[in-house]
Design a protein around this motif. Structure first.
Motif, PDB file in Angstrom:
ATOM      1  N   LEU A  62       9.615  58.033  70.590  1.00  0.00           N
ATOM      2  CA  LEU A  62       9.306  59.235  69.824  1.00  0.00           C
ATOM      3  C   LEU A  62      10.370  60.314  70.013  1.00  0.00           C
ATOM      4  O   LEU A  62      10.747  61.008  69.062  1.00  0.00           O
ATOM      5  CB  LEU A  62       7.930  59.773  70.227  1.00  0.00           C
ATOM      6  N   GLU A  63      10.863  60.464  71.234  1.00  0.00           N
ATOM      7  CA  GLU A  63      11.904  61.458  71.507  1.00  0.00           C
ATOM      8  C   GLU A  63      13.150  61.199  70.670  1.00  0.00           C
ATOM      9  O   GLU A  63      13.792  62.140  70.168  1.00  0.00           O
ATOM     10  CB  GLU A  63      12.280  61.434  72.985  1.00  0.00           C
ATOM     11  N   MET A  64      13.509  59.927  70.516  1.00  0.00           N
ATOM     12  CA  MET A  64      14.723  59.560  69.797  1.00  0.00           C
ATOM     13  C   MET A  64      14.527  59.499  68.288  1.00  0.00           C
ATOM     14  O   MET A  64      15.489  59.323  67.545  1.00  0.00           O
ATOM     15  CB  MET A  64      15.217  58.199  70.294  1.00  0.00           C
ATOM     16  N   GLY A  65      13.285  59.611  67.846  1.00  0.00           N
ATOM     17  CA  GLY A  65      13.018  59.479  66.423  1.00  0.00           C
ATOM     18  C   GLY A  65      13.098  58.047  65.934  1.00  0.00           C
ATOM     19  O   GLY A  65      13.237  57.803  64.734  1.00  0.00           O
ATOM     20  N   ALA A  66      12.998  57.088  66.860  1.00  0.00           N
ATOM     21  CA  ALA A  66      13.077  55.672  66.480  1.00  0.00           C
ATOM     22  C   ALA A  66      11.802  55.195  65.807  1.00  0.00           C
ATOM     23  O   ALA A  66      11.815  54.197  65.087  1.00  0.00           O
ATOM     24  CB  ALA A  66      13.374  54.809  67.706  1.00  0.00           C
ATOM     25  N   ASP A 114       7.902  56.646  63.914  1.00  0.00           N
ATOM     26  CA  ASP A 114       7.144  57.775  63.380  1.00  0.00           C
ATOM     27  C   ASP A 114       5.863  58.013  64.162  1.00  0.00           C
ATOM     28  O   ASP A 114       5.346  59.135  64.189  1.00  0.00           O
ATOM     29  CB  ASP A 114       6.789  57.522  61.909  1.00  0.00           C
ATOM     30  N   THR A 128       2.106  61.042  67.418  1.00  0.00           N
ATOM     31  CA  THR A 128       3.322  61.310  66.654  1.00  0.00           C
ATOM     32  C   THR A 128       4.258  62.285  67.354  1.00  0.00           C
ATOM     33  O   THR A 128       5.330  62.585  66.841  1.00  0.00           O
ATOM     34  CB  THR A 128       2.967  61.873  65.259  1.00  0.00           C
ATOM     35  N   SER A 129       3.858  62.791  68.519  1.00  0.00           N
ATOM     36  CA  SER A 129       4.696  63.717  69.287  1.00  0.00           C
ATOM     37  C   SER A 129       4.904  63.149  70.684  1.00  0.00           C
ATOM     38  O   SER A 129       3.951  62.735  71.349  1.00  0.00           O
ATOM     39  CB  SER A 129       4.020  65.090  69.380  1.00  0.00           C
ATOM     40  N   ALA A 130       6.155  63.158  71.161  1.00  0.00           N
ATOM     41  CA  ALA A 130       6.448  62.633  72.496  1.00  0.00           C
ATOM     42  C   ALA A 130       5.662  63.377  73.572  1.00  0.00           C
ATOM     43  O   ALA A 130       5.201  62.774  74.552  1.00  0.00           O
ATOM     44  CB  ALA A 130       7.941  62.735  72.779  1.00  0.00           C
ATOM     45  N   TYR A 177       3.792  56.385  57.568  1.00  0.00           N
ATOM     46  CA  TYR A 177       4.521  55.945  58.757  1.00  0.00           C
ATOM     47  C   TYR A 177       5.113  54.561  58.489  1.00  0.00           C
ATOM     48  O   TYR A 177       4.377  53.604  58.245  1.00  0.00           O
ATOM     49  CB  TYR A 177       3.609  55.898  59.983  1.00  0.00           C
ATOM     50  N   ARG A 200       7.756  53.257  60.577  1.00  0.00           N
ATOM     51  CA  ARG A 200       8.267  52.706  61.836  1.00  0.00           C
ATOM     52  C   ARG A 200       7.270  53.061  62.931  1.00  0.00           C
ATOM     53  O   ARG A 200       7.056  54.248  63.213  1.00  0.00           O
ATOM     54  CB  ARG A 200       9.639  53.280  62.168  1.00  0.00           C
TER      55      ARG A 200
END
Length: 413
Positions: free
Chosen positions: A100-104, A106, A127-129, A157, A159
């Motif tokens: 999630l941090e990397m946006g890899a 959704d 949906t939030s790290a 979503y 991914r």
């Protein structure tokens, strides 16, 4: 954010009646008939699914793949520093957090604690790290994780990562192609005999006069169960001193007694403990699993796995007790003085590391055969893969006529 509205019990479709069902969530989707092909407990095809997910089926001649399924590598591992509130050091939730941090991805589909009962699992989309901290730790019970796949897709979503136990992951893989996600990461955890949350509370009440104060429970590879209390106290109980014989006969459902996938072989990476000897045990199964583990970088400390002791004696003893249980007889109670002696000996001379993990896999295979033979003999031919028969063969447990899909290959008329 953690999205619960589509997964709270009032919003879920009721689960149709099923036998040998762990309520993975497929029966609550728009097409509940998919259970017929997706369910691990109907007619699993592990060789085909392993080949589909990993590019090849398990190779019994390659290391421990007969036991643990296909893998690239296995290591002992821990997170540095450990995550607060995690069950072990937090490798599983940290991998998802990094995605999630990397946006890899959704969203991450996983379990969170019920607001009223922290032991009850509730499926959620994270949906939030930052919100991954709220899903750390162990819960006990069934929860329809996969019922959120369709809402995730409807929310746009494309991914996602899924953290699941074996019966959930098998069903996920069976319908993966029709879901149409652009990217799917599967982080698996082994499952050691689930039960209902209500039954689990009964177990906690046998361990403490104040079960409501227990905040943590874990079966460890050193033959102890660790429990922690709200006031900071910790207690380690040897396996042999657990009040298992006092549990109700149906405490462990037939699904868990007959599960053939203890190590979550269709995940990209399996994060467990059995071979970790106090650390965690990573089974990296494919290149996507390598990608997930590499996200942790220097946060992850690894070491080679070890193997000590011999498993044959404990497995044979387990077979005797399982035969009694499968025949409806009570489990044999070891006298208390002997329990104390063996409780001291087992962490020192019993199977440890990989040998401990092999022992548990053989025990699970024994359970599958003996309990199905008693309760659902007609299902054995469809439910028991060849690798399970291979695990029990050294102990003289062989297929009887009609118990194997290919009776000729099993040596029966």
């Amino acid at each position: 954010m953690i999205e619960r509205n589509a997964l709270s019990p009032p919003a879920l479709a009721p689960a149709p009646p099923r036998t040998l069902c762990t309520d993975c969530g497929i029966s609550r989707t728009n097409d509940p008939k998919r259970c017929g092909t997706a369910c691990q407990f109907i007619k699993p095809d592990y060789p085909a699914m392993e080949a589909l997910v990993h590019g090849r089926a398990r190779d019994p001649a390659r290391g421990d793949e007969l036991y643990f399924g296909p893998f690239i590598r296995m290591v002992r591992a821990r997170l540095k520093p450990p995550l607060a509130g995690a069950q072990w050091t937090g490798i599983t939730s940290r991998i998802a957090e990094r995605l999630l941090e990397m946006g890899a991805v959704d969203a991450v589909l996983t379990m969170a604690p019920d607001p009223v009962d922290r032991w009850r699992p509730v499926p959620v989309l994270v949906t939030s790290a930052a919100d991954m901290a709220g899903v750390r730790g162990m819960r006990m019970g069934y929860a329809p994780l996969l019922a959120l796949l369709e809402p995730a897709r409807a929310a746009g979503y494309r991914r996602i990562a899924v953290i699941g136990i074996p019966c959930q992951v098998y069903a996920l893989r069976r319908i993966e192609a029709e879901l149409g996600f652009d990217r799917l990461y599967v982080i698996g955890t082994p499952c050691s005999d689930n039960t209902t949350t209500a039954h689990f509370h009964e177990f906690l009440a046998l361990l403490s006069d104040a079960p409501e104060t227990i905040t943590y429970l874990e079966f460890r590879a050193d033959y102890h169960v660790e429990i922690r209390f709200a006031d900071g106290r910790r207690r380690a109980i040897p396996f042999l001193q657990l009040p298992l014989a006092d549990l109700r006969p149906d405490f462990f459902p037939m699904t868990c007694k007959t599960c053939v996938d203890y190590t979550n072989v269709l995940a990209d990476v399996t994060v467990g403990y059995m071979a970790g000897q106090g650390d965690q045990w990573l089974i990296v199964r494919n290149q996507r699993g390598e990608e997930l583990v590499n996200l942790l970088g220097e946060e992850l400390v690894t070491a080679p796995l070890e193997s000590h002791g011999k498993r044959a004696g404990p497995v044979k003893g387990f077979i005797v007790n399982t035969e009694l249980a499968a025949g409806g007889l009570p489990l044999r109670r070891m006298p208390k003085p002997l329990r104390r002696i063996f409780g001291w000996l087992m962490p020192r001379i019993g199977p440890r590391g990989l040998e401990f993990a092999r022992a548990r896999l053989e025990m699970k295979a024994v359970e599958t055969v003996l309990h199905l033979r008693r309760a659902h003999p007609r299902r054995m031919k469809a439910m028991i893969p060849d690798h399970v028969w291979a695990l029990v063969a050294p102990y003289g447990i062989t297929p009887q006529p009609g118990e194997r899909a290919d009776d000729q290959a099993a040596g029966t008329p």
